[in-house]
Scaffold this active site. Sequence first.
Site, PDB file in Angstrom:
ATOM      1  N   ARG A  41       0.865  -1.189   0.000  1.00 50.55           N
ATOM      2  CA  ARG A  41       0.000   0.000   0.000  1.00 50.55           C
ATOM      3  C   ARG A  41       0.896   1.231   0.000  1.00 50.55           C
ATOM      4  NH1 ARG A  41      -2.246   2.938   4.925  1.00 50.55           N
ATOM      5  NH2 ARG A  41      -3.662   4.443   3.973  1.00 50.55           N
ATOM      6  N   HIS A  50      -2.793  10.912   1.110  1.00 51.05           N
ATOM      7  CA  HIS A  50      -2.208  10.654   2.434  1.00 51.05           C
ATOM      8  C   HIS A  50      -1.573  11.979   2.894  1.00 51.05           C
ATOM      9  CE1 HIS A  50      -0.716   7.182   5.143  1.00 51.05           C
ATOM     10  NE2 HIS A  50      -0.393   8.299   5.758  1.00 51.05           N
ATOM     11  N   GLU A  81      -7.133   8.374   6.650  1.00 56.04           N
ATOM     12  CA  GLU A  81      -7.365   9.021   7.942  1.00 56.04           C
ATOM     13  C   GLU A  81      -7.837  10.475   7.850  1.00 56.04           C
ATOM     14  OE1 GLU A  81      -4.087   8.509  10.619  1.00 56.04           O
ATOM     15  OE2 GLU A  81      -4.098   6.334  10.453  1.00 56.04           O
ATOM     16  N   ASN A  89      -6.763   1.613  10.323  1.00 54.36           N
ATOM     17  CA  ASN A  89      -5.440   1.875  10.883  1.00 54.36           C
ATOM     18  C   ASN A  89      -5.597   1.857  12.389  1.00 54.36           C
ATOM     19  OD1 ASN A  89      -4.762   2.251   8.234  1.00 54.36           O
ATOM     20  ND2 ASN A  89      -4.329   4.445   8.409  1.00 54.36           N
ATOM     21  N   TYR A 129      -3.682   1.446  16.156  1.00 50.59           N
ATOM     22  CA  TYR A 129      -2.450   1.455  16.941  1.00 50.59           C
ATOM     23  C   TYR A 129      -2.708   1.209  18.423  1.00 50.59           C
ATOM     24  CZ  TYR A 129      -0.188   3.008  12.724  1.00 50.59           C
ATOM     25  OH  TYR A 129       0.295   3.046  11.438  1.00 50.59           O
ATOM     26  N   GLU A 184      -3.074  -0.397   8.426  1.00 49.85           N
ATOM     27  CA  GLU A 184      -1.885   0.033   9.168  1.00 49.85           C
ATOM     28  C   GLU A 184      -1.961  -0.548  10.567  1.00 49.85           C
ATOM     29  OE1 GLU A 184      -0.918   4.223   9.436  1.00 49.85           O
ATOM     30  OE2 GLU A 184      -1.445   4.543   7.337  1.00 49.85           O
TER      31      GLU A 184
HETATM   32  C1  FCB Z   1      -0.919   6.937  10.894  1.00 46.26           C
HETATM   33  C2  FCB Z   1      -0.521   7.502   9.551  1.00 46.26           C
HETATM   34  C3  FCB Z   1       0.818   7.018   9.058  1.00 46.26           C
HETATM   35  C4  FCB Z   1       1.831   6.919  10.169  1.00 46.26           C
HETATM   36  C5  FCB Z   1       1.273   6.146  11.333  1.00 46.26           C
HETATM   37  C6  FCB Z   1       2.232   5.952  12.464  1.00 46.26           C
HETATM   38  O1  FCB Z   1      -1.792   7.813  11.513  1.00 46.26           O
HETATM   39  O2  FCB Z   1      -1.493   7.192   8.584  1.00 46.26           O
HETATM   40  O3  FCB Z   1       1.234   7.859   8.019  1.00 46.26           O
HETATM   41  O4  FCB Z   1       2.229   8.164  10.527  1.00 46.26           O
HETATM   42  O5  FCB Z   1       0.121   6.761  11.812  1.00 46.26           O
END
Ligand code: FCB
Length: 517
Positions: free
Chosen positions: A137, A181, A226, A358, A360, A424
């Site tokens: 991607r 992006h 995002e 995405n 985290y 992500e």
């Molecule tokens: C996300 C972004 C990516 C990167 C990660 C850590 O929010 O899409 O570009 O910065 O975080």
Amino acid sequence: MSARRPIWPCERRWAATRARIARPSGNGPLGNGLIANGRSTIIDTDIRGRSGLVAQADLDGPEAIFPDDFVWGAATAAYQIEGAAAEDGRGPSIWDTFSRTPGKVAGGDTGDVACDHYHRYAEDVALMRELGLRAYRFSVSWPRVQPDGRGVLNVAGLDFYDRLVDELLTAGITPYVTLYHWDLPQALEDAGGWPNRDTAYRFADYARAVHERLGDRVRTWTTLNEPWVAAFLGYAAGIHAPGRTSPADAFRAAHHLLLGHGLAAADLRSAGAKELALVLNLAPVRTPLNGARAADPADAAAARLVDGLMNRQFLDPALRGSYPDDVLAVVERHAGLGHIRVGDLDVINQPIELLGINYYSPSVVSYGPGEPANPSFPGTENVRFEPAAGPTTAMGWSIDPTGLSALLIRLSREYPDVGLMVTENGAAFDDRVQGDRVPDPDRLAYLEGHLRAAHTAIRAGADLRGYLVWSLLDNFEWAEGYRARFGIVYIDYETQRRLPKDSALWYRDVIRRNGVL
Ligand code: FCB
């Protein structure tokens, strides 16, 4: 939309899933997906802001083998890796301007050179092939292919992506293109940026131009990455480009980003795009249960508010064609509703095949009387954003794979018509080269935990079709500059040498085995 997939896998498997959902036993610690009795307890906030047990599953079971057609890959973004900022006719983007503004990016770093991927793309594709990636991607830099954001196209810029796509296909790697992006052409920011409705139409024009050039070889097209971050970190908190601090601008930007998504998706569909996607940063918003069985109602209300701003503000317009009432009330208070025109939501609600997630870290909030609004979440007066608990990454983000399972299960239940892909997931740690190796056990454990969590969600019925690590390479981590290393491949920025970290070699084996043993 549902006509595309008449049988939702969850419908078949839901009965089995329900059997795994139980009331908390009371003997395990509650809150934020802690381990209870050797199993993982997944706690989440439901749509009404109530926290509760979502599922119990073996996050640390012996084997997590994925479906046969599961897509394994990695992700990057143009401004973070390409460099060549002033080459071959590329125009300036808001990130060129922002990173040159003193004090905005750690270390004064810019994306001028980054990983020099613009020149080294063939080497990078060869590396992907060695790692066995099936999908890559990447994002297209709007100012590289249309320097002014409108009008004339830069053929040399389009040629670069043409070469990249061919190189990927020759290596047997499926390209997943993201059209936006965050690197808006500066000329469009000068004309008002995303708070200006016209930008949505300019985005659709640009999307059509890129599709015209690559559409014969690229199947999956993601409009935006995002939009919450682009709108709220860029226009409200001002910690990302373009660095404005106006809640009204941020809410308008969010709507126009969504409108741009809808316009571009409709155009690409008529131009023959096979698979359309939207990528959102999503996270469960939890309350600290502090040993209680149910969230305090005031905490739950805080969680619902933040869930609305971060998750449902984007999910509902795109996938249901409406803004949630609670979100709309916050929008109206800050920006009025004049920018949301009749018919916009029909445009935004285009059928899409894939929702990119995405993920985290989960968010944890509580009722905090007297707290000022978080600048990234206008409207959150009296909400306390709890500091990360438990283990964290170098970004200070808490590590909690159960958030991923909970999120995927929730999305499958509440937005059942769209396929899911983790677009992500990954972590920054302070990596050090040791000889010819970069031992990164923390990242490896992070990835393994999240893969097991993804597998748990599939077993619970989530229609999860793939997983892309963030990121292939260490890169320019926006306001953090180069100090945050997210890659599974280490970059020596002095020499541009690429060195696969231990996690990359481990990931290669995961892909080979189609799962984690
Ligand atoms: C996300 C972004 C990516 C990167 C990660 C850590 O929010 O899409 O570009 O910065 O975080």
